[in-house]
Design an enzyme around this catalytic site. Structure first.
Site, short mmCIF file in Angstrom:
data_model
loop_
_atom_site.label_atom_id
_atom_site.label_comp_id
_atom_site.label_asym_id
_atom_site.label_seq_id
_atom_site.Cartn_x
_atom_site.Cartn_y
_atom_site.Cartn_z
CG HIS A 44 -1.77 1.26 1.29
ND1 HIS A 44 -2.99 1.35 0.65
CD2 HIS A 44 -1.57 2.47 1.88
CE1 HIS A 44 -3.50 2.54 0.86
NE2 HIS A 44 -2.66 3.24 1.60
CB CYS A 45 2.05 3.43 -2.60
SG CYS A 45 3.12 4.86 -2.84
CB ALA A 46 1.05 6.47 2.41
CG ASN A 53 -5.15 7.95 -0.48
OD1 ASN A 53 -5.00 7.28 0.54
ND2 ASN A 53 -6.27 8.61 -0.73
CB THR A 54 -4.28 3.63 -4.59
OG1 THR A 54 -5.12 2.55 -5.00
CG2 THR A 54 -3.08 3.71 -5.52
#
Length: 376
Positions: free
Chosen positions: A187-189, A192-193
């Site tokens: 999950h890549c902050a 945001n997805t």
């Protein structure tokens, strides 16, 4: 000043390398693994204790709420930070750097290409944030189940009680997004997805674009600064000391002069160069994962599996040595029971030499697998 910059790059590179590879089989039991545990476990634990002792309860509750919102739920905070960094650097460059383009060492064509590439990078970033990583639903679960078989090593048939589906191989339920994702990577902050089967190729292009635009901006700033020195006659300035010996101006003399007269451009040059270096390290890491056809979360799974197999084999070897010894080292009943329970829980694991990544088909085939999704 140069030593400060080199030390900064060295320390930053060491920290990034440790965070990326500290849990790998190669480093887990070495100094890098120890440093990784120090950064991710020991230091955060002591900071948490210190903050808990110093701050009142309402501050701790507010901090916990902020942590939940920022780390455990989807939020656009880091997306905004990314846009502020990119567009902030872009506008700083437009105000303080680009007016000197063209210059003695840079042509006017770079002026137009820089504007174009920055906005293409921003558009690609927005496209990535809106992309579907490969969310698995009841309607498409059969389609995703056909892509990969269970290897019965790190993947076994499993039912997701949240999504109410039989989870396909290489998929994972993301607790932040609340969805199962095919070939889940992480999950890549920043976007945001999740990064999964359907948008990993977009993520790689995103890393390339952002790294390139940072490096390109740093190069433009460097050429402008060098042109500034040329215009002041300092590029090849020679002076004589008290003994009549000729010297060229050293970097330690030129750097403060440049910072004083072209501070924003010098700061932008240093920041974008470092960020380009960091981003390309991260890109190379993901290309390394593609070479082995593994994902970020699979790397941790393989590492845990290997560690547990080695632990089981070590316990077996120690028990065998203890049983064959005339004078075995005494061991308490509770310790023996604990070891036996651990061996029993690890008994089903395969032999270390039997481990095989069935998904790895060679670098070229793996790369085609990632980018072929773009054609679907």
């Amino acid at each position: 000043m140069i030593w400060f910059v080199l030390s900064y790059l060295l320390v930053g590179s060491l920290i990034i390398y440790t965070l990326l590879f500290g849990q790998s089989n190669f480093h887990r039991n070495g100094l890098i693994g120890l440093f990784h545990r120090l950064l991710t476990l020991t230091i955060p634990m002591y900071i948490s204790k210190l903050v808990g002792n110093l701050c009142p309860s309402f501050v701790l509750r507010f901090g916990g709420y902020c942590k939940t919102c920022c780390c455990d739920k989807r939020n656009p905070f880091l997306m905004i930070v990314y846009l502020m960094l990119v567009l902030g650097g872009y506008f700083i460059g437009c105000i303080y750097t680009l007016p000197d383009v063209p210059g003695p060492y840079i042509s006017k064509y770079h002026l137009h290409f820089f504007h174009l590439y920055v906005w293409l990078t921003v558009v690609w970033f927005i496209s990535l944030t809106r992309s579907n990583p490969g969310v698995i639903t009841k309607e498409n679960v059969k389609v995703y189940s056909k892509h990969y078989a269970f290897d019965n090593q790190i993947y076994f048939p499993k039912y997701c009680t949240t999504c109410k589906i039989d989870r396909p191989a290489r998929s994972k339920h993301c607790n932040v997004c609340g969805k199962c994702v095919a070939r889940f990577d992480h999950h890549c902050a920043w976007v945001n997805t999740d990064i999964g089967r359907n948008n990993l190729w977009k993520f790689l292009v995103f890393l390339w674009n952002t790294g390139f635009v940072c490096g390109y901006c740093g190069w433009i700033c460097y050429q402008v600064l060098w042109g500034f020195l040329h215009s002041r006659g300092l590029e090849d300035f020679i002076y004589e000391d008290n003994y009549g010996v000729s010297h060229q101006l050293s970097f330690s003399v030129i750097m403060p002069f440049v910072i004083y007269h072209r501070g924003p451009t010098a700061a932008l040059c240093m920041f974008t160069s470092i960020m380009s270096f960091v981003l390309y390290i991260f890109l190379l890491y993901h290309l390394y994962l593609i070479k082995n056809n593994t994902t970020t979360q699979e790397t941790f799974r393989w590492g845990d599996l290997t560690h547990n197999i080695k632990k089981r084999d070590y316990l077996k070897k120690r028990n065998r040595s203890r049983n064959n010894s005339k004078y075995p080292k005494p061991i308490s009943k509770s310790q023996r029971k604990k070891e036996n329970e651990m061996m029993e829980s690890l008994r089903h694991l395969p032999k270390l030499e039997d481990l095989d990544n069935i998904y790895n088909n060679g670098f070229i085939s793996n790369l085609k697998e990632v980018f072929s999704v773009a054609m679907e």
